[in-house]
Design a protein around this motif. Structure first.
Motif, mmCIF file in Angstrom:
data_model
loop_
_atom_site.group_PDB
_atom_site.id
_atom_site.type_symbol
_atom_site.label_atom_id
_atom_site.label_comp_id
_atom_site.label_asym_id
_atom_site.label_seq_id
_atom_site.Cartn_x
_atom_site.Cartn_y
_atom_site.Cartn_z
ATOM 1 N N ILE A 50 -6.932 -8.139 -10.206
ATOM 2 C CA ILE A 50 -7.180 -7.090 -9.214
ATOM 3 C C ILE A 50 -7.512 -7.672 -7.841
ATOM 4 O O ILE A 50 -6.905 -7.277 -6.832
ATOM 5 C CB ILE A 50 -8.286 -6.141 -9.705
ATOM 6 N N ILE A 103 -9.479 -3.513 3.752
ATOM 7 C CA ILE A 103 -9.480 -3.086 2.355
ATOM 8 C C ILE A 103 -10.905 -3.025 1.812
ATOM 9 O O ILE A 103 -11.284 -2.079 1.100
ATOM 10 C CB ILE A 103 -8.603 -4.025 1.515
ATOM 11 N N THR A 132 -2.208 -7.462 -0.905
ATOM 12 C CA THR A 132 -2.098 -6.250 -0.096
ATOM 13 C C THR A 132 -2.708 -6.469 1.281
ATOM 14 O O THR A 132 -2.170 -6.014 2.300
ATOM 15 C CB THR A 132 -2.802 -5.077 -0.803
ATOM 16 N N VAL A 147 -6.552 2.511 -1.057
ATOM 17 C CA VAL A 147 -6.153 1.228 -0.478
ATOM 18 C C VAL A 147 -4.644 1.152 -0.313
ATOM 19 O O VAL A 147 -4.127 0.819 0.770
ATOM 20 C CB VAL A 147 -6.663 0.071 -1.361
ATOM 21 N N GLU A 163 -12.658 0.456 0.445
ATOM 22 C CA GLU A 163 -13.247 0.606 -0.883
ATOM 23 C C GLU A 163 -14.700 1.053 -0.804
ATOM 24 O O GLU A 163 -15.131 1.976 -1.515
ATOM 25 C CB GLU A 163 -13.147 -0.712 -1.655
ATOM 26 N N LYS A 223 -5.161 -7.171 -4.485
ATOM 27 C CA LYS A 223 -5.713 -6.600 -3.257
ATOM 28 C C LYS A 223 -5.655 -7.606 -2.107
ATOM 29 O O LYS A 223 -5.466 -7.212 -0.944
ATOM 30 C CB LYS A 223 -7.142 -6.127 -3.508
ATOM 31 N N TYR A 263 -11.759 -11.007 0.059
ATOM 32 C CA TYR A 263 -10.326 -10.690 0.004
ATOM 33 C C TYR A 263 -9.560 -11.471 1.070
ATOM 34 O O TYR A 263 -8.447 -11.955 0.835
ATOM 35 C CB TYR A 263 -10.106 -9.194 0.231
ATOM 36 N N LYS A 306 -10.396 4.808 -5.537
ATOM 37 C CA LYS A 306 -10.487 3.881 -4.405
ATOM 38 C C LYS A 306 -9.238 3.022 -4.278
ATOM 39 O O LYS A 306 -8.796 2.717 -3.164
ATOM 40 C CB LYS A 306 -11.726 2.995 -4.542
ATOM 41 N N ASP A 307 -8.643 2.615 -5.410
ATOM 42 C CA ASP A 307 -7.432 1.799 -5.340
ATOM 43 C C ASP A 307 -6.266 2.605 -4.784
ATOM 44 O O ASP A 307 -5.413 2.071 -4.065
ATOM 45 C CB ASP A 307 -7.081 1.251 -6.730
#
Length: 302
Positions: free
Chosen positions: A231, A258, A238, A278, A262, A235, A18, A274-275
Motif C-alpha cells: 500500500i 496524498i 501515485t 487519493v 488521507e 501510494k 510517501y 480515504k484511498d
C-alpha cells in the motif's frame, strides 16, 4: 480548528514518508522509463532490517543512545537494501532492458512477490512491534496542536534529503550522467558514459532512500508487517505521478498532498474511503495536467 491543524501535522509527516519512497520511483523512471514495482517491498525490507538491528541493540549490556541507535539502523538498512536493489537491477531488469516494455513490468511485479513472500517466511505473518524510540514533543504556542518529536524528525530528514539529491542530480558529474542517460542512453554510451553503472547507481540511490523511509516509518508507527510495502508503495507511486514523475520536488509534493488528503479525509469523511479520495484526486489532476503538477511534457524522439 486545532483538530484540523493537528491532522495537518499528521498528514505532513505521513506525506514526507510517501515522498521519500516516491523519489526512488521517479529516479528509476527518469533514467529507464519504467516503473520499479518492487520498490515498495524494498522499503518494507528496509524497515524490517532496521527493526532487527534495533532489537539486537537492545540486547547489548550497555544502553546505546537513541541517536546512535537510529544512525546504526539507517546505515545497516541502507547497505542491505542497496545490495538488494543492485541484485534486482542485475537479475530482473538488465537482461530485459532491450525487450518489449511489458516484460520489465511483469518482472518487477514478480520481484515484488518474491521479496514479500521471503520476508513472510523469514519473519512470520504477524505485525512486528518495537518499543517507542523517540517520545515527547511540543505544543505550538497559542494552540492545542501537539507536534511529536518523531514527526518533526521525519519532515526535517525528508527536506534535507530532497535538497541533497536534487543537488546531486543537477550539479554533480553523476547527475549529469544520469540526465544524459535519461535523454538518450545510446548517445550517452557513445560519449563514454558507463550506462550500466549509472543505472545501477540510480537503483542503489533509490533503495537507500527507501531504507531511510522504512526506518522512519518504523520509528513513527512502532511496527511493521510483511505486507506493508504494497500500500505505501502504490501510494508513493501515485505521489510520483501526481507530482510529475521525473521531478524530485514533484515526488515529495505529491507525497505531501496524498498524506494530507488521507489525514483530512479521515477527519471529516468515512475513513474507509480515504484511498478512493487519493486516486480520485490523482485522476482529476491528470485530466487537467497530464504531466503532473511539476512534471515536464514528454517530447517524442524522432
Amino acid at each position: 480548528m486545532d483538530y484540523f491543524f493537528q491532522q495537518l501535522i499528521n498528514g505532513v509527516a505521513l506525506g514526507a514518508i510517501y515522498g521519500l519512497i516516491a523519489i526512488g520511483y521517479t529516479m528509476v523512471y527518469g533514467i529507464l522509463g519504467m516503473i520499479n514495482f518492487a520498490h515498495g517491498d524494498v522499503f518494507m525490507i528496509g524497515a524490517f532490517i532496521a527493526m532487527i538491528v534495533f532489537m539486537m541493540l537492545l540486547t547489548l549490556p550497555a544502553a546505546v543512545p537513541i541517536a546512535l541507535a537510529l544512525l546504526i539502523m539507517l546505515i545497516v538498512s541502507m547497505v542491505f537494501t542497496s545490495v538488494w536493489a543492485w541484485v534486482i537491477e542485475r537479475v530482473a531488469y538488465r537482461p530485459l532492458r532491450g525487450s518489449f516494455r511489458l516484460a520489465p513490468l511483469i518482472t518487477a511485479i514478480g520481484m515484488s512477490f518474491v521479496l514479500r513472500n521471503f520476508v513472510q517466511v523469514e519473519q512470520g505473518p504477524r505485525n512486528k512491534p518495537i518499543p517507542e524510540m523517540i517520545s515527547g514533543g511540543f505544543v505550538i504556542p497559542g494552540t492545542d496542536v501537539f507536534v511529536l518529536n518523531k514527526q518533526l524528525l521525519v519532515v526535517v530528514v525528508t527536506a534535507v534529503l530532497l535538497f541533497i539529491f536534487s543537488h546531486i542530480v543537477s550539479k554533480t558529474p553523476l547527475g549529469r550522467a544520469q540526465r544524459a542517460v535519461e535523454q538518450d542512453g545510446k548517445m550517452a554510451a557513445l560519449l563514454g558514459i558507463n550506462v550500466d553503472r549509472v543505472i545501477s547507481i540510480t537503483f542503489i540511490m533509490g533503495a537507500a532512500l527507501a531504507a531511510i523511509a522504512g526506518t522512519l516509518y518504523l520509528m513513527n508507527y512502532g511496527q511493521i508487517h510483511f505486507a506493508d510495502g504494497f500500500i505505501p508503495g502504490i501510494k508513493a507511486f501515485t505521489a510520483a505521478v501526481l507530482g510529475g514523475i521525473g521531478s524530485l520536488p514533484g515526488a515529495v509534493l505529491g507525497g505531501l498532498l496524498i498524506g494530507l488528503t488521507e489525514a483530512l479525509w479521515q477527519t471529516y469523511f468515512p475513513p474507509e474511503y480515504k484511498d478512493v479520495a487519493v486516486f480520485l484526486i490523482l485522476a482529476i489532476v491528470l485530466v487537467f495536467m497530464p504531466s503532473g503538477i511539476l512534471g515536464r511534457p514528454e517530447v517524442e524522439k524522432v
